[in-house]
Design an enzyme around this catalytic site. Sequence first.
Site, short mmCIF file in Angstrom:
data_model
loop_
_atom_site.label_atom_id
_atom_site.label_comp_id
_atom_site.label_asym_id
_atom_site.label_seq_id
_atom_site.Cartn_x
_atom_site.Cartn_y
_atom_site.Cartn_z
N GLY A 159 -4.22 -4.73 1.13
CA GLY A 159 -5.26 -5.32 1.98
C GLY A 159 -4.89 -6.72 2.43
O GLY A 159 -5.08 -7.09 3.60
N GLY B 263 0.79 -1.23 0.00
CA GLY B 263 0.00 0.00 0.00
C GLY B 263 0.82 1.27 0.00
O GLY B 263 1.81 1.40 -0.73
#
Length: 394
Positions: A374, A351
């Site tokens: 995620g 991320g």
Amino acid sequence: MNKKTVRDIDVKGKKVLVRCDFNVPQDENGNITDNRRIVSSLPTIKYLMENGAKIILCSHLGRPKGEVKKEFSLAPVAKELSKQLGIEVKLAKDVIGESAKELTSNIKEGEVVLLENVRFHREETDNDPEFAKKLASFADVFVNDAFGTAHRAHASTAGVANYLPAVSGFLIEKELNFMGNALENPERPFVAILGGKKVSDKIGVIDSLLEKVDTLIIGGGMAYTFFKAMGYNVGNSICELDKLDLATELMEKAKAKGVKLMLPVDTKVGKEFDKDTESKIVKYTEIPDGWEGFDIGTETIKMYEEELKKAKTVVWNGPVGLFEFEQFAVGTNSIAKCLANVDAITIIGGGDSAAAIEKAGLSDKFSHISTGGGASLEFLEGKKLPGIECLQDK
Ligand code: AMP
């Protein structure tokens, strides 16, 4: 983790369905602007080619939401893959239709066929058993190499494993080796740094890491909820008033577990949410009304760096400030630079922290940068990922 990989099975002459993550960014003309996801899938594909498999690739791209949309076609991916592999990668016109059937039935050893975007069917994200069965019917073996979607129970990430023997590719193997080892058997001191916007997004990870780490470092928007819970004023900083009790509980849990929970001792505050806004560094106990905390301060950076230098394993997820604005990227960049030079296993949980490291040009200085945002967060939380659970144990 004890999961079988492509090395543990005989693939010679077998039709192998490989779930990749070819969800690459493109410009408005359909040109791929970053081919790293394709490049990182090559080791598994090349291994299968060299070992005489008949390779059937599948992936999603974007969110076509169950409709066939030209802009989400995998055609640019087929072109790039052909270039990278030095052979023609044939693209089926559909996912489970006539074109896919024909190409996969005539495929020869060492050849590569790419099916169209699996999300052209709503059944993919619904994990529809009939759809998974049809997809599986093209192959003898399933290889999952898409870590970024491993936390989703979709037809092509987990459903097909109900009909085929399933193993991991090299990308997933690497993720499991680094992150799995860090969590199960870390070299100590084991330090985790968690940043990002909200406590509520990271509760599970904080809770789970408190069971494993020696030190937990908090940064980013999350910190202000902790300050508020301690009774301090946070001005206009991001703060989740409904999570104050939780922040207190987490601080108590850290104490009970003997984990050193480190919070910022100073913070860079800005007048407004603007890249050129007036800013200053204040103590965490002295955030003035009307100001908003956007980064960790100089004293905090020093304190965190000292702690990181002693670490032997570090896991980092989430920027410690509003790093998209240069004047508030100092904390995140300092942590990145420090970690690039520590003598430890350094793992970046995907991320935004991965983006920050990329931006700082430090990507090759880390032991492992996870390919799943995620998915890596859920993995760190100790959750079971459907795309991993469905793979055969060694
Ligand atoms: P997450 O997706 O939770 O990891 O959050 C990442 C986002 O949090 C990035 O866009 C950061 O700019 C933002 N962020 C980090 N610290 C702050 C802060 N103090 N105030 C506002 N946004 C922040």
